[in-house]
Design an enzyme around this catalytic site. Structure first.
Site, mmCIF file in Angstrom:
data_model
loop_
_atom_site.group_PDB
_atom_site.id
_atom_site.type_symbol
_atom_site.label_atom_id
_atom_site.label_comp_id
_atom_site.label_asym_id
_atom_site.label_seq_id
_atom_site.Cartn_x
_atom_site.Cartn_y
_atom_site.Cartn_z
ATOM 1 N N LYS A 134 3.743 65.958 -57.320
ATOM 2 C CA LYS A 134 3.840 64.591 -57.856
ATOM 3 C C LYS A 134 3.975 64.642 -59.358
ATOM 4 O O LYS A 134 3.211 65.337 -60.024
ATOM 5 C CB LYS A 134 2.543 63.829 -57.498
ATOM 6 C CG LYS A 134 2.505 62.408 -58.003
ATOM 7 C CD LYS A 134 3.100 61.458 -57.006
ATOM 8 C CE LYS A 134 3.331 60.078 -57.548
ATOM 9 N NZ LYS A 134 4.643 59.893 -58.212
ATOM 10 N N SER A 138 0.096 55.028 -58.845
ATOM 11 C CA SER A 138 1.296 55.545 -58.176
ATOM 12 C C SER A 138 0.940 55.981 -56.754
ATOM 13 O O SER A 138 1.708 55.777 -55.811
ATOM 14 C CB SER A 138 1.860 56.752 -58.925
ATOM 15 O OG SER A 138 2.788 56.338 -59.890
ATOM 16 N N THR A 160 -2.401 52.712 -66.542
ATOM 17 C CA THR A 160 -2.845 53.848 -67.354
ATOM 18 C C THR A 160 -3.830 53.388 -68.431
ATOM 19 O O THR A 160 -4.904 53.980 -68.595
ATOM 20 C CB THR A 160 -1.637 54.575 -67.981
ATOM 21 O OG1 THR A 160 -0.731 54.908 -66.929
ATOM 22 C CG2 THR A 160 -2.057 55.846 -68.689
ATOM 23 N N LYS A 194 6.934 67.972 -62.151
ATOM 24 C CA LYS A 194 7.486 67.256 -63.314
ATOM 25 C C LYS A 194 8.978 67.520 -63.406
ATOM 26 O O LYS A 194 9.437 68.605 -63.045
ATOM 27 C CB LYS A 194 6.824 67.755 -64.609
ATOM 28 C CG LYS A 194 6.931 66.772 -65.753
ATOM 29 C CD LYS A 194 5.985 65.619 -65.544
ATOM 30 C CE LYS A 194 5.831 64.718 -66.706
ATOM 31 N NZ LYS A 194 4.646 63.850 -66.553
ATOM 32 N N LYS A 215 -4.398 66.859 -63.110
ATOM 33 C CA LYS A 215 -4.633 65.403 -63.194
ATOM 34 C C LYS A 215 -4.859 64.810 -61.804
ATOM 35 O O LYS A 215 -5.758 64.000 -61.606
ATOM 36 C CB LYS A 215 -3.430 64.731 -63.880
ATOM 37 C CG LYS A 215 -3.708 63.311 -64.298
ATOM 38 C CD LYS A 215 -2.513 62.681 -64.986
ATOM 39 C CE LYS A 215 -2.227 63.289 -66.331
ATOM 40 N NZ LYS A 215 -1.222 62.530 -67.087
ATOM 41 N N ASN A 240 3.089 51.045 -73.906
ATOM 42 C CA ASN A 240 2.446 50.614 -72.669
ATOM 43 C C ASN A 240 0.966 51.018 -72.641
ATOM 44 O O ASN A 240 0.086 50.185 -72.404
ATOM 45 C CB ASN A 240 3.211 51.234 -71.481
ATOM 46 C CG ASN A 240 2.519 50.977 -70.160
ATOM 47 O OD1 ASN A 240 1.563 51.667 -69.812
ATOM 48 N ND2 ASN A 240 2.959 49.974 -69.430
HETATM 49 P P1 NAD Z 1 5.649 54.083 -74.939
HETATM 50 O O1 NAD Z 1 7.002 54.601 -75.222
HETATM 51 O O2 NAD Z 1 5.510 52.781 -74.227
HETATM 52 O O3 NAD Z 1 4.832 53.918 -76.319
HETATM 53 C C1 NAD Z 1 4.700 54.926 -77.263
HETATM 54 C C2 NAD Z 1 4.114 54.331 -78.529
HETATM 55 O O4 NAD Z 1 3.903 55.380 -79.453
HETATM 56 C C3 NAD Z 1 5.025 53.324 -79.214
HETATM 57 O O5 NAD Z 1 4.245 52.278 -79.741
HETATM 58 C C4 NAD Z 1 5.639 54.130 -80.352
HETATM 59 O O6 NAD Z 1 6.025 53.327 -81.448
HETATM 60 C C5 NAD Z 1 4.464 55.006 -80.697
HETATM 61 N N1 NAD Z 1 4.854 56.194 -81.464
HETATM 62 C C6 NAD Z 1 5.973 56.944 -81.341
HETATM 63 N N2 NAD Z 1 5.982 57.890 -82.284
HETATM 64 C C7 NAD Z 1 4.845 57.748 -82.999
HETATM 65 C C8 NAD Z 1 4.291 58.404 -84.114
HETATM 66 N N3 NAD Z 1 4.928 59.413 -84.717
HETATM 67 N N4 NAD Z 1 3.089 57.986 -84.571
HETATM 68 C C9 NAD Z 1 2.468 56.953 -83.993
HETATM 69 N N5 NAD Z 1 2.938 56.267 -82.968
HETATM 70 C C10 NAD Z 1 4.129 56.665 -82.480
HETATM 71 O O7 NAD Z 1 4.886 55.267 -74.176
HETATM 72 P P2 NAD Z 1 3.592 55.147 -73.263
HETATM 73 O O8 NAD Z 1 4.023 54.996 -71.854
HETATM 74 O O9 NAD Z 1 2.634 54.184 -73.857
HETATM 75 O O10 NAD Z 1 3.021 56.630 -73.392
HETATM 76 C C11 NAD Z 1 2.224 57.042 -74.488
HETATM 77 C C12 NAD Z 1 1.585 58.386 -74.170
HETATM 78 O O11 NAD Z 1 0.835 58.289 -72.974
HETATM 79 C C13 NAD Z 1 2.576 59.536 -73.933
HETATM 80 O O12 NAD Z 1 1.966 60.738 -74.370
HETATM 81 C C14 NAD Z 1 2.700 59.570 -72.420
HETATM 82 O O13 NAD Z 1 3.096 60.849 -71.942
HETATM 83 C C15 NAD Z 1 1.265 59.254 -72.024
HETATM 84 N N6 NAD Z 1 1.116 58.749 -70.657
HETATM 85 C C16 NAD Z 1 1.726 57.595 -70.264
HETATM 86 C C17 NAD Z 1 1.531 57.128 -68.974
HETATM 87 C C18 NAD Z 1 2.122 55.819 -68.517
HETATM 88 O O14 NAD Z 1 1.800 55.399 -67.394
HETATM 89 N N7 NAD Z 1 2.923 55.127 -69.306
HETATM 90 C C19 NAD Z 1 0.739 57.853 -68.077
HETATM 91 C C20 NAD Z 1 0.137 59.030 -68.504
HETATM 92 C C21 NAD Z 1 0.328 59.459 -69.803
#
Ligand code: NAD
Length: 425
Positions: free
Chosen positions: A74, A358, A201, A110, A98, A231
């Site tokens: 997954k 999920s 999340t 992945k 995880k 998000n």
């Molecule tokens: P997203 O694209 O919705 O948001 C990312 C945010 O980070 C944005 O606000 C962006 O402006 C900001 N950002 C980008 N570069 C940056 C920097 N240099 N400094 C500060 N902020 C910066 O992504 P997301 O879905 O919120 O995911 C964020 C993290 O969480 C990632 O590491 C992702 O792998 C992890 N994650 C997400 C999920 C999910 O369900 N969305 C699940 C597990 C882990």
């Protein structure tokens, strides 16, 4: 830049050294750990896409299937220009842990494509997504490998992939395509998505935080800085603010904002949606680097990997770091934070809420029966609370860090399942 797959191996070796003492059959234990150091399989290939200008362009694609002892592989599919095979392998390894942490019946996988999706038109993006689905079609299915969105992929992309998997893949491979809807998660609601997935999340991380706040006796009104306002960062900040904690700093890629009186994430989002940036909201402007070193109770990196490093870890003042992003702390920084007595809740626990919902989505797809949002969130809270309690108990019993405790229980469950199955030919 360190090799992420080497990091994943080092983490596993550290935990295995502690766990090994409790195994009588050390030979079988060592064999299982050896197997877990590399994925079961990495599928790689080239995707050939007709671009809008009529030319054909080729993109490198991967799917790493790390381990399926506990259940089907997954994990998400990432579209990014910096994707590497080593990164996909590492991310699939972390998915195994995880899924194990929250007790959901999955292994880790992945996928990734080396592409900057911002440079593609909608049509090109759709063709690339379909090509990826066709490429992995022989290797996925509801009981074998279940992809989902990751960086730069979303519900629309999953919808295209479901469609491709159901139609073109069936023709090309002449195989019975099993339940296409249950083969992908993170889908839009209209195509079998789950209620509650959008905030899952951030909310899952908030449930972990709330549970820890009680254990660590953090008061309501404790101050929180959140890096990243996408998000994950937004929903975490939203629920923390609603529950009476004080979100004093927020940031996005263009910079951040600090307000000692506290920020209302909904208002900051409205400002951003009206064309502003987080940094241009009212308050004191700060950089992303400054945000990490603020004098707050809780620090939540929710944007990028490797932001807490040996250069800045010594300056972190928070007593609790909740890793909502994947891999925000380098191993060197982790050691520094541990020496300072800062509790770091690792990503594989803190951000497991997404994969947990999920899993609920997959269960609903298999049942063909859809749950109300309240039920989804109640069950999410149940699993996140159990995982947090398990980690905390083990941490106190064995006097290790939260990260080591989390990994110990995750790795132990996978190894025990492998040993139960027997791993000899
Ligand atoms: P997203 O694209 O919705 O948001 C990312 C945010 O980070 C944005 O606000 C962006 O402006 C900001 N950002 C980008 N570069 C940056 C920097 N240099 N400094 C500060 N902020 C910066 O992504 P997301 O879905 O919120 O995911 C964020 C993290 O969480 C990632 O590491 C992702 O792998 C992890 N994650 C997400 C999920 C999910 O369900 N969305 C699940 C597990 C882990």
């Amino acid at each position: 830049m360190s090799n992420p797959h080497q990091n994943a191996i080092t983490q596993l070796e550290t935990v295995a050294a502690v766990l090994r003492q409790s195994y009588e059959d050390k030979e079988s234990f060592d064999a299982a750990i050896d197997q877990l150091k590399t994925p079961d399989r990495v599928i790689e290939g080239k995707l050939r896409i007709r671009m809008d200008d009529g030319k054909v362009k080729t993109f490198q694609a991967y799917r790493s299937q790390h381990n399926n002892a506990v259940g089907p592989y997954k994990g998400g599919i990432r579209f990014h220009q910096n994707v590497t095979k080593e990164e996909v392998m590492a991310l699939s390894t972390w998915m195994t842990w995880k899924c194990s942490v929250t007790g959901i019946p999955y292994g880790g996988g992945k996928g990734g494509v080396i592409v900057d999706p911002k440079k593609l038109s909608q049509g090109e993006l759709q063709r690339l997504s379909r090509a990826y689905a066709l490429f992995v079609a022989p290797h996925i299915g509801p009981w074998t490998d279940i992809p989902a969105p990751d960086v730069n992929t979303d519900g629309q992309i999953m919808a295209w992939m479901v469609d491709e998997y159901e139609t073109a893949a069936k023709k090309r491979y002449k195989t019975l395509v099993e339940n296409p809807i249950a083969t992908f998660t993170g889908k839009p609601l209209l195509l079998g998505g789950s209620k509650g997935r959008t905030e899952a999340t951030g909310l899952g991380g908030f449930y972990v935080f709330e549970n820890l706040a009680k254990k660590m006796k953090l008061k309501k009104g404790a101050t929180i800085a959140v890096q990243g306002f996408g998000n994950v960062g937004y929903w975490f900040a939203y629920f923390a603010n609603k529950a009476g904690y004080k979100v004093v700093a927020l940031s996005d890629s263009r910079g951040g904002i600090y307000s000692a009186a506290g920020l209302d994430p909904e208002k900051v989002l409205a400002h951003k949606e009206a064309g502003g940036t987080v940094g241009s909201y009212k308050g004191k402007q700060i950089t992303n680097a400054e945000l990490l070193e603020l004098d707050v109770d809780v620090l939540v990196p929710a944007a990028l990997e490797n932001v807490l490093t040996k250069e800045n870890a010594g300056k972190v003042k928070a007593q609790l770091v909740l890793e909502m992003a994947n891999g925000p702390t380098t191993p060197e920084a982790d050691e520094i934070l541990a020496k300072k007595g800062i509790t770091v809740i690792p990503d594989v626990l803190a951000n497991a809420g997404g994969v947990t919902v999920s899993y609920f989505e997959w269960v609903q797809n298999l049942q063909g029966y859809y749950w109300e949002k309240e039920l989804v969130l109640e069950r999410l809270k149940g699993l996140m609370d159990e995982a947090t309690d398990r980690m905390w108990q083990l941490k106190n019993d064995t006097k290790v860090t939260s990260r080591v405790a989390t990994y110990m229980s995750a790795v132990k469950k996978v190894v025990d399942t492998m040993l139960l199955r027997g791993n000899e030919e």
